[in-house]
Write a protein that holds these residues in place. Sequence first.
Motif, PDB file in Angstrom:
ATOM      1  N   SER A  91      13.890  -0.407   3.782  1.00  0.00           N
ATOM      2  CA  SER A  91      14.731  -1.650   3.111  1.00  0.00           C
ATOM      3  C   SER A  91      14.965  -1.059   1.983  1.00  0.00           C
ATOM      4  N   SER A  92      14.527  -0.522   1.030  1.00  0.00           N
ATOM      5  CA  SER A  92      15.040  -0.248  -0.264  1.00  0.00           C
ATOM      6  C   SER A  92      14.523   1.080  -0.816  1.00  0.00           C
ATOM      7  N   LEU A  93      15.191   1.509  -1.703  1.00  0.00           N
ATOM      8  CA  LEU A  93      14.838   2.746  -2.320  1.00  0.00           C
ATOM      9  C   LEU A  93      14.971   2.483  -4.004  1.00  0.00           C
ATOM     10  N   LYS A  94      13.876   3.192  -4.693  1.00  0.00           N
ATOM     11  CA  LYS A  94      14.044   2.991  -6.142  1.00  0.00           C
ATOM     12  C   LYS A  94      13.460   4.346  -6.770  1.00  0.00           C
ATOM     13  N   MET A  95      13.479   4.518  -8.112  1.00  0.00           N
ATOM     14  CA  MET A  95      12.924   5.669  -8.776  1.00  0.00           C
ATOM     15  C   MET A  95      11.469   5.197  -9.220  1.00  0.00           C
ATOM     16  N   LYS A  96      10.637   5.785  -8.992  1.00  0.00           N
ATOM     17  CA  LYS A  96       9.026   5.522  -9.833  1.00  0.00           C
ATOM     18  C   LYS A  96       8.471   6.933 -10.211  1.00  0.00           C
ATOM     19  N   ASN A  97       8.240   6.995 -11.195  1.00  0.00           N
ATOM     20  CA  ASN A  97       7.677   8.312 -11.804  1.00  0.00           C
ATOM     21  C   ASN A  97       8.180   9.649 -11.388  1.00  0.00           C
ATOM     22  N   ARG A  98       9.426   9.582 -11.338  1.00  0.00           N
ATOM     23  CA  ARG A  98      10.192  10.889 -10.649  1.00  0.00           C
ATOM     24  C   ARG A  98      10.083  10.979  -9.299  1.00  0.00           C
ATOM     25  N   TYR A  99       9.668  10.140  -8.546  1.00  0.00           N
ATOM     26  CA  TYR A  99       9.841  10.124  -7.111  1.00  0.00           C
ATOM     27  C   TYR A  99      10.606   9.079  -6.691  1.00  0.00           C
ATOM     28  N   TRP A 100      10.971   9.263  -5.461  1.00  0.00           N
ATOM     29  CA  TRP A 100      11.671   8.029  -4.746  1.00  0.00           C
ATOM     30  C   TRP A 100      10.510   7.008  -4.054  1.00  0.00           C
ATOM     31  N   LEU A 101      10.558   5.844  -4.246  1.00  0.00           N
ATOM     32  CA  LEU A 101       9.689   4.881  -3.861  1.00  0.00           C
ATOM     33  C   LEU A 101      10.569   4.209  -2.637  1.00  0.00           C
ATOM     34  N   LEU A 102      10.026   4.241  -1.557  1.00  0.00           N
ATOM     35  CA  LEU A 102      10.746   3.731  -0.263  1.00  0.00           C
ATOM     36  C   LEU A 102      10.028   2.646  -0.039  1.00  0.00           C
ATOM     37  N   GLU A 103      10.550   1.692   0.510  1.00  0.00           N
ATOM     38  CA  GLU A 103       9.875   0.386   0.767  1.00  0.00           C
ATOM     39  C   GLU A 103      10.466  -0.011   2.530  1.00  0.00           C
ATOM     40  N   PHE A 104       9.448  -0.454   3.244  1.00  0.00           N
ATOM     41  CA  PHE A 104       9.859  -0.626   4.609  1.00  0.00           C
ATOM     42  C   PHE A 104       9.998  -2.107   4.796  1.00  0.00           C
ATOM     43  N   ASN A 105      10.575  -2.443   6.144  1.00  0.00           N
ATOM     44  CA  ASN A 105      10.529  -3.742   6.372  1.00  0.00           C
ATOM     45  C   ASN A 105       9.073  -4.429   6.574  1.00  0.00           C
ATOM     46  N   ASN A 106       8.036  -3.509   7.022  1.00  0.00           N
ATOM     47  CA  ASN A 106       6.832  -3.953   7.257  1.00  0.00           C
ATOM     48  C   ASN A 106       5.945  -4.086   5.969  1.00  0.00           C
ATOM     49  N   GLN A 107       6.746  -3.885   4.836  1.00  0.00           N
ATOM     50  CA  GLN A 107       5.933  -4.163   3.416  1.00  0.00           C
ATOM     51  C   GLN A 107       5.200  -3.110   3.046  1.00  0.00           C
ATOM     52  N   ASN A 108       5.037  -1.871   3.894  1.00  0.00           N
ATOM     53  CA  ASN A 108       4.300  -0.802   3.562  1.00  0.00           C
ATOM     54  C   ASN A 108       5.475   0.199   2.625  1.00  0.00           C
ATOM     55  N   ALA A 109       4.856   1.114   1.840  1.00  0.00           N
ATOM     56  CA  ALA A 109       5.760   2.072   0.969  1.00  0.00           C
ATOM     57  C   ALA A 109       5.275   3.370   0.942  1.00  0.00           C
ATOM     58  N   THR A 139       0.686  -1.237  -0.024  1.00  0.00           N
ATOM     59  CA  THR A 139       0.157   0.031  -0.170  1.00  0.00           C
ATOM     60  C   THR A 139       1.012   1.304   0.086  1.00  0.00           C
ATOM     61  N   PHE A 140       0.466   2.361  -0.936  1.00  0.00           N
ATOM     62  CA  PHE A 140       1.272   3.515  -0.594  1.00  0.00           C
ATOM     63  C   PHE A 140       0.451   4.280   0.374  1.00  0.00           C
ATOM     64  N   GLU A 141       1.082   4.535   1.556  1.00  0.00           N
ATOM     65  CA  GLU A 141       0.351   5.443   2.747  1.00  0.00           C
ATOM     66  C   GLU A 141       0.436   6.925   2.123  1.00  0.00           C
ATOM     67  N   ASN A 142       1.420   7.525   1.611  1.00  0.00           N
ATOM     68  CA  ASN A 142       1.193   8.845   1.486  1.00  0.00           C
ATOM     69  C   ASN A 142       2.452   9.165   0.299  1.00  0.00           C
ATOM     70  N   GLU A 143       2.443  10.552   0.205  1.00  0.00           N
ATOM     71  CA  GLU A 143       3.335  11.376  -0.614  1.00  0.00           C
ATOM     72  C   GLU A 143       3.894  12.388   0.110  1.00  0.00           C
ATOM     73  N   TYR A 144       5.390  12.402   0.159  1.00  0.00           N
ATOM     74  CA  TYR A 144       5.888  13.402   0.810  1.00  0.00           C
ATOM     75  C   TYR A 144       6.923  14.397  -0.011  1.00  0.00           C
ATOM     76  N   GLU A 145       7.227  15.652   0.512  1.00  0.00           N
ATOM     77  CA  GLU A 145       8.135  16.454  -0.395  1.00  0.00           C
ATOM     78  C   GLU A 145       9.351  15.988   0.106  1.00  0.00           C
ATOM     79  N   TRP A 146       9.778  15.671   1.459  1.00  0.00           N
ATOM     80  CA  TRP A 146      11.222  15.400   1.964  1.00  0.00           C
ATOM     81  C   TRP A 146      10.760  14.239   2.903  1.00  0.00           C
ATOM     82  N   THR A 147      11.781  13.071   2.759  1.00  0.00           N
ATOM     83  CA  THR A 147      11.826  11.924   3.730  1.00  0.00           C
ATOM     84  C   THR A 147      13.182  12.177   4.488  1.00  0.00           C
TER      85      THR A 147
END
Length: 350
Positions: free
Chosen positions: A121-139, A2-10
């Motif tokens: 746990s990981s970072l990758k580019m998706k549609n000009r955003y950074w997609l961050l995945e967490f240990n608990n499967q959320n992103a 699930t994508f919980e949200n979108e942020y300007e800075w993490t």
Amino acid sequence: MTFENEYEWTVIGAGPAGIAAVGKLIDNHIDPKKILWIDPEFKVGDFGKKWSKVPSNTKVSLFINFLNSCNSFEFLKSNVLFDIQKISADETCELDLMVQPLQCITNTLKSKVVSNIDIVSSLKMKNRYWLLEFNNQNAIISKNVIMAIGAEEKILSYPDLKTIPLEIALNKHKLKEYCHSDDIISVFGSSHSAILVIRNILENCPKTKILNFYKSPLCYALNCGNTILNDNTGLKGTTAHWAKENLHGNLPENLNRFLANEENLKNELYKCTHVVYAIGFQRRKIILEGVSDFEYNPKTGIIAPGLFGFGIAFPELKCDSFGNEEHRVGLWKFMNYINNVLPIWLRYSI
Ligand SMILES: Cc1cc2nc3c(=O)[nH]c(=O)nc-3n(C[C@H](O)[C@H](O)[C@H](O)COP(=O)(O)OP(=O)(O)OC[C@H]3O[C@@H](n4cnc5c(N)ncnc54)[C@H](O)[C@@H]3O)c2cc1C
């Protein structure tokens, strides 16, 4: 997923570097509700958890400067008088004294931004955003990411010896549980942490023997007026004083020092029962898709557009006035560095 949200800075990591990053973003008018802050504990990182019983190599005045250098820290507004504010600005102190106000600032900043107790746990580019995945499967997705993930101590491989973790070897209360009179402890290294470990063992476990294996001569910081020679690599403060008194041709009875060459290691190491590695630090890892293994520009902290490295994991490389290049690590240095690079980071997203 699930994508919980979108942020300007993490900001990943809530050690001193993460705290400085979040504080400076808010001071630079980023909407706090568009900032996500992630850490597994929010207990001031390794600085708070592992090194709190270590004597500082930094003067109290520089710690106080750090605490006062972000409006969003609200440190000047605080009604509490912390122990660190009661001692002379010229002294050094146990890091614990700095952990207390940093924990208070963490709580203040957490109440302003969105915070998440988790591990990325990981970072990758998706549609000009950074997609961050967490240990608990959320992103989540974020336009910009600051990685302030800290570093772990480097180790060597001597499996026959029982390893005493550096954080234990630097904590006089815990060290006593590990040391016995017939132990012989090998300590690798000759920098600030190695000398602190040696002193700690000698003072708190007086019957334990130490063999110190080093690669280079002891190196001291020297105040040269407008600059400090060996500011980041040299021994400082009480540790430097102790080393000068004890480690130059007049070793304490239970200490032997050896150049860490093949012959000495072969002849001496087998006598040891335990080992402490105090040979430096390496950054923690996060899987980073599409970017070569965490290479970063050590003058700007840029890893990729919208992705920046900060703190002990990604230290600034700077020349002193003698032309020596050193990685700059320490709270006040982090604060000065982010003041210089944040204006670039704010304009370098995709
Ligand atoms: C023995 C010792 C003594 C020192 N003494 C001083 C001193 O006197 N003065 C001084 O100014 N500096 C000192 N330093 C240097 C420096 O200030 C500290 O090392 C400081 O802890 C570095 O801060 P940091 O925020 O970069 O990393 P850390 O304090 O290590 O914080 C990193 C945080 O990121 C979190 N994290 C890591 N990976 C992830 C992930 N994937 N997802 C979410 N969170 C993550 C970690 O859990 C941690 O909470 C000392 C360092 C050492 C080792």
